[in-house]
Structure formats: C-alpha cells, structure tokens
Motif scaffolding. Structure first.
Motif, short mmCIF file in Angstrom:
data_model
loop_
_atom_site.label_atom_id
_atom_site.label_comp_id
_atom_site.label_asym_id
_atom_site.label_seq_id
_atom_site.Cartn_x
_atom_site.Cartn_y
_atom_site.Cartn_z
N GLN A 58 -8.59 14.55 -17.77
CA GLN A 58 -9.56 15.32 -18.75
C GLN A 58 -11.08 14.78 -18.52
OE1 GLN A 58 -8.26 14.90 -22.75
NE2 GLN A 58 -6.40 15.72 -22.49
N ARG A 59 -11.14 13.72 -18.05
CA ARG A 59 -12.35 12.96 -17.77
C ARG A 59 -12.76 13.28 -16.19
NH1 ARG A 59 -10.61 12.56 -21.94
NH2 ARG A 59 -11.58 12.27 -23.99
N ASN A 60 -12.25 13.92 -15.42
CA ASN A 60 -12.26 14.05 -13.93
C ASN A 60 -11.98 12.96 -13.25
OD1 ASN A 60 -13.13 16.74 -14.13
ND2 ASN A 60 -14.74 16.43 -14.88
N ILE A 61 -11.09 12.16 -13.74
CA ILE A 61 -10.76 10.95 -13.07
C ILE A 61 -9.41 11.10 -12.68
CG2 ILE A 61 -10.18 8.33 -13.07
CD1 ILE A 61 -12.33 7.98 -15.30
N LEU A 62 -9.13 11.32 -11.35
CA LEU A 62 -7.98 11.54 -10.70
C LEU A 62 -7.21 10.27 -9.96
CD1 LEU A 62 -8.83 15.14 -9.35
CD2 LEU A 62 -7.76 14.58 -11.41
N PRO A 63 -5.91 10.33 -9.88
CA PRO A 63 -5.24 8.97 -9.21
C PRO A 63 -5.81 9.10 -7.64
CG PRO A 63 -3.58 10.12 -10.74
CD PRO A 63 -4.77 10.98 -10.68
N TYR A 64 -6.19 7.95 -7.33
CA TYR A 64 -6.33 7.78 -5.81
C TYR A 64 -5.22 7.61 -5.04
CZ TYR A 64 -9.60 5.80 -2.08
OH TYR A 64 -10.11 5.50 -1.04
N ASP A 65 -5.40 8.19 -3.60
CA ASP A 65 -4.16 7.95 -2.82
C ASP A 65 -4.31 6.50 -2.29
OD1 ASP A 65 -2.22 8.23 -1.01
OD2 ASP A 65 -2.93 10.09 -0.01
N THR A 66 -3.37 5.74 -2.52
CA THR A 66 -3.39 4.45 -2.28
C THR A 66 -2.30 4.10 -0.78
OG1 THR A 66 -1.64 4.02 -3.90
CG2 THR A 66 -3.85 3.59 -4.24
N LYS A 67 -2.05 5.10 -0.29
CA LYS A 67 -1.07 5.00 0.84
C LYS A 67 -1.94 4.37 2.08
CE LYS A 67 1.51 9.25 0.93
NZ LYS A 67 0.77 10.01 0.01
N ASP A 68 -1.35 3.55 3.26
CA ASP A 68 -2.00 2.89 3.88
C ASP A 68 -2.17 3.77 5.23
OD1 ASP A 68 0.49 2.80 5.35
OD2 ASP A 68 0.62 0.81 5.46
N GLU A 69 -2.75 3.03 6.38
CA GLU A 69 -3.06 4.14 7.41
C GLU A 69 -2.00 4.91 8.12
OE1 GLU A 69 -3.97 1.16 6.84
OE2 GLU A 69 -6.29 0.89 6.89
N ALA A 70 -0.95 4.10 7.79
CA ALA A 70 0.25 4.73 8.52
C ALA A 70 1.17 5.53 7.61
CB ALA A 70 1.39 3.40 8.96
N GLY A 71 0.58 5.88 6.39
CA GLY A 71 1.32 6.68 5.63
C GLY A 71 2.36 5.98 4.44
N GLY A 72 2.69 4.61 4.67
CA GLY A 72 3.25 4.01 3.77
C GLY A 72 2.64 3.86 2.47
N GLU A 73 3.44 3.60 1.35
CA GLU A 73 3.14 3.43 0.12
C GLU A 73 2.71 2.03 -0.20
OE1 GLU A 73 2.49 5.77 -2.10
OE2 GLU A 73 3.19 7.77 -1.23
N ARG A 74 1.76 1.84 -1.24
CA ARG A 74 1.47 0.42 -1.16
C ARG A 74 2.17 0.02 -2.78
NH1 ARG A 74 -3.60 1.45 1.44
NH2 ARG A 74 -4.24 -0.54 2.75
N TYR A 75 2.16 0.90 -3.60
CA TYR A 75 2.70 0.64 -4.89
C TYR A 75 4.17 1.53 -5.02
CZ TYR A 75 -1.97 -0.33 -6.52
OH TYR A 75 -3.28 -1.07 -6.89
N MET A 76 5.33 0.61 -5.18
CA MET A 76 6.39 0.90 -5.15
C MET A 76 7.11 0.82 -6.55
SD MET A 76 6.04 1.54 -2.00
CE MET A 76 7.53 2.32 -1.86
N PRO A 77 7.61 1.91 -6.96
CA PRO A 77 8.33 2.02 -8.49
C PRO A 77 9.64 1.39 -8.72
CG PRO A 77 8.31 4.17 -7.48
CD PRO A 77 7.59 3.43 -6.48
N PHE A 78 10.33 0.87 -7.72
CA PHE A 78 11.80 0.51 -7.46
C PHE A 78 11.71 -0.67 -6.68
CE2 PHE A 78 12.44 5.08 -8.13
CZ PHE A 78 12.54 5.18 -9.56
N ALA A 79 12.87 -1.45 -6.62
CA ALA A 79 13.04 -2.47 -5.95
C ALA A 79 13.02 -2.23 -4.54
CB ALA A 79 14.29 -2.98 -5.96
N PRO A 80 12.82 -3.02 -3.65
CA PRO A 80 12.61 -2.82 -2.06
C PRO A 80 13.88 -2.14 -1.39
CG PRO A 80 11.64 -5.13 -2.44
CD PRO A 80 12.41 -4.59 -4.03
N GLY A 81 14.97 -2.63 -1.75
CA GLY A 81 16.05 -2.06 -1.16
C GLY A 81 16.25 -0.53 -1.47
#
Length: 427
Positions: free
Chosen positions: A367-390
């Motif tokens: 509502q204040r025009n602050i949107l989630p920034y895309d935090t993927k790396d250069e290869a398209g991998g996600e930096r923030y992971m919601p579950f366990a690595p496996g």
C-alpha cells in the motif's frame, strides 16, 4: 584507501627500478580500435570513458555533480525487473522519528522484565560479548547430526556453501580500514513461545552469535537465554501472530533502529547463514538498489530506497499479490522498517487477528509502494528457502503447477539442485 593508493603510486614512480618512457611504449586505446578490431566502432565508448576519467580526475564541482562521479557508478545496472520494483517507491528519510506515543498502548507498550514490569530493554549485544561454543561430542554424534547421503547433506555439500573466503577478506578490509565503510550491521529477531525455548540454545551456538544484534521475542523474559516478553494485543496464539509481530517490530524500531543497517526476522526453526547474508547486503547490487538504482551510495545519504528482501511468493498465483514467505524470514533496511512502523502499522488493520503475518506485512508495504525485491542469484537460484535443504533438492512440481500450492505460488523457479542459490542465506 585512496590516500594509500596515491602514496604507493608516488613511491613507485620515484623508484629507481620504475620503467622509463612508458608514454612511448604503451599504445593508446585508439590504436587498438584502429588496428586490432577495426570492424568495431569504439569511438563513442572511448569518448564516454575519457569523459568519465576527466570527471573523476578533476573531481565534482558541485554536490549534484558528485552523484555522477565515477566512484558512484556501478559496474553493471540492476536487472529490469528489480529496477521496476524499486522505481515504484520513493526515498525515505532515515532519521529516527519517535512513534512510541509514550509507550502507552500496543504495539508500542514495550517489553516486561522477569517480574512483569514494563520498561525492560534487552541487551541485544549479549551474544557478541559472550558467544557460546558449538561442539560435536564425538564421531558418533557427528554421524547423527550429519547423515551422509541424505537430501539435506547432499544439498549442503553439492550446491550450497558458506562463502568464507570473501567473508574473511571483507573482515580484514574492515579491520584495517581499507573499506569505504564498516561491515553491514545486522539485527536478527527470532519469535517463539516459552514451551519452545529448548530450540534457542542451538540458534545461539550456531548462527545467532554471528549477528551484530540478536533477540528472541517470546512470552517469558530470560536474560541468560536472550528471550524477551513483548506483550501484544489479544491472546498469545497461532491465529494472532500478526499482533505479535506488530509489537515485535515496534519494539525493535523504538530501541534499536539507529544502531543497525538491516533487520531480519524469522521463527525458531530458522537457520540463517549470516556470512552469506552480510555479503549479499554489502554487494554492489543491494547497495545500488538501496540508493535508487542509478548510483552507488557514498555514505552521506540522508534518504534511502526501501528494500524488502526474502523469498517471494505470488499469493494464489497472482503476480499482483506478491508477499515474502515467513518460512526463511525476511530482511528489511532502515527505510522499510521505518515506513512499516511509523506509517504502516497504525493504519494496516491494526486490530485484526490472523496467523498470516507475512502476507499482512507485504500488504501493508504494498500500500506504500514497497514491493518484495527479487533475491535470486545470477543463475536463477533462490537465496531465501522456506523449507529444509533436502525438501528443495527433491521437490519437483506436478504436470500442472497450479495443482500444488508451492509451485503455484513460486515465481520463475528452477527445480532440483538448482532451486537453491550456491550462496543461500536462509533455510
């Protein structure tokens, strides 16, 4: 650093071993353009580079000119998607503004000590001052903790790693004053309840002590454990986490805002790779984005572009309702935290009770025009992971991605081992 380089350069030029006649021995760029790659037109680039060099050598003549000094130009621009994201918002003056209202009402009533008395301020540096040790008792214990071959082990040994070389190099630069500014100061916030306090020692022994500031918001204050009772509106229950988080962020803003650069929040099952997170926050990309996306900050800025970092999900598959998953937590800079607490929380459904605090925070910031920034790396991998690595290693979406919520909510993801960034920051 500049003074040191000038001194070294001067000493080298006056050294008896310094080569003479370099002006005749070194060919100008125009010679290569004409003789080595005559098919390419380098003239325009040469003119631009010459102009940049002259501006850098002569120095800015005005403060406005200083913004375009070569020292402030990035090595590469932000990608179009992230530039579009930060272009929607406006810079925020990051000077602290008292929003407590005298601590008379929630969410600014503050914390209580062991005896239930309001006014308690937690020492967020207690872990840095007295870091606990982490020990593996023996090989049997190691075998239990590190099960070779299981999916978690595979993801954490075949793909994800802690970037210790760059972390240690950055530490040395900061220690010897070779960096433009000190390292990014991170405040880490964990939320839990008293019955889950047994999970906190593992956090303190591993990643918690690597944060510059650390606090556990709970239902009981325990100074030794680092937990703080922060009362909030309504009952202490899963379906009221929104009120809990409103009070937590208000407490952090009221007491720690001016001491830290970044603020990360997550649950008591979070593992944060602090070394990777700090390097990411110090990266040219994030520094550029925090300064509007055109020029790098010089350290004297009074305003900042809000950044809201984490694992993006499209709620119900809608790209108009992107939020950040609470699973791996989210990271905010000063501009975002100030906007959320000072302007957002008083107006964003302040008495609503719900478990989906991550969606509520995103809605409030949107509502204040602050949107989630895309935090993927250069290869398209996600930096923030919601579950366990496996889980991320083995998960593959169904034939119709909309048939499973995770694939339906995910945005332009890769799957399998490439799902995670090599320098992931949170699980």
């Amino acid at each position: 650093l500049n003074d040191m380089l000038v001194r070294i350069s001067s000493e080298a030029k006056h050294s008896s071993s310094f080569p003479t006649g370099l002006g005749q021995k070194c060919r100008p760029f125009s010679w290569y353009a004409q003789n080595v790659h005559p098919q390419n037109d380098f003239h325009e680039e040469e003119d631009v580079n010459d102009a940049k060099k002259k501006a850098w050598m002569n120095g800015p003549t005005t403060k406005e000119e200083g913004a375009t000094d070569e020292n402030n130009l990035p090595s590469k621009p932000l990608n179009e998607d992230n530039m579009a994201i930060i272009s929607k918002t406006s810079p925020v003056n990051i000077k602290y503004v008292d929003a407590s209202g005298g601590h008379a009402e929630h969410p600014h009533k503050g914390a209580t000590d062991e005896n239930g008395k309001y006014g308690y301020v937690h020492d967020e540096t207690f872990l840095v001052k007295n870091p606990p040790t982490f020990e593996i008792k023996d090989e049997k214990d190691r075998g239990v903790l590190c099960k070779k071959g299981d999916p978690n082990y595979q993801m954490l040994t075949k793909k994800v790693f802690v970037d210790l070389p760059n972390h240690e190099a950055a530490e040395k630069r900061a220690e010897h004053g070779l960096a433009k500014k000190g390292r990014a100061k991170i405040f880490c916030l964990v939320y839990t309840i008293e019955k889950n306090h047994h999970t906190i020692p593992a956090i303190k022994e591993t990643w918690g002590k690597k944060c510059d500031g650390f606090m556990v918001a709970s239902t009981k204050t325990d100074r030794e454990l680092g937990t703080v009772n922060i009362p909030h509106e309504g009952p202490e229950e899963y379906n009221n986490i929104w009120q809990k988080v409103r009070s937590m962020w208000s407490y952090v803003y009221d007491n720690y805002y001016e001491k830290y650069d970044w603020f990360h929040i997550g649950g008591d099952d979070l593992y944060l790779i602090v070394e990777n997170l700090r390097l990411y926050l110090e990266s040219e990309e994030i520094q550029l984005a925090s300064n509007g996306g055109q020029y790098l900050p010089n350290g004297s800025e009074e305003t900042q572009t809000p950044l809201f970092l984490g694992r993006r999900f499209a709620e119900g598959g809608s790209m108009e309702r992107i939020f950040i998953s609470g699973g791996s937590g989210y990271t905010m800079n000063k501009a975002t935290l100030k906007t959320l607490v000072v302007d957002g929380l008083p107006k964003c459904r302040p008495h609503f009770h719900t478990f989906s605090e991550d969606v509520m925070v995103a809605n409030c910031l949107r509502q204040r025009n602050i949107l989630p920034y895309d935090t993927k790396d250069e290869a398209g991998g996600e930096r923030y992971m919601p579950f366990a690595p496996g889980h991320h290693l083995n998960y593959h979406p169904p034939a119709n991605p909309k048939d499973d919520w995770y694939s339906n909510y995910s945005i332009n993801c890769k799957w399998g081992i490439d799902h995670c960034a090599a320098k992931s920051v949170a699980f």
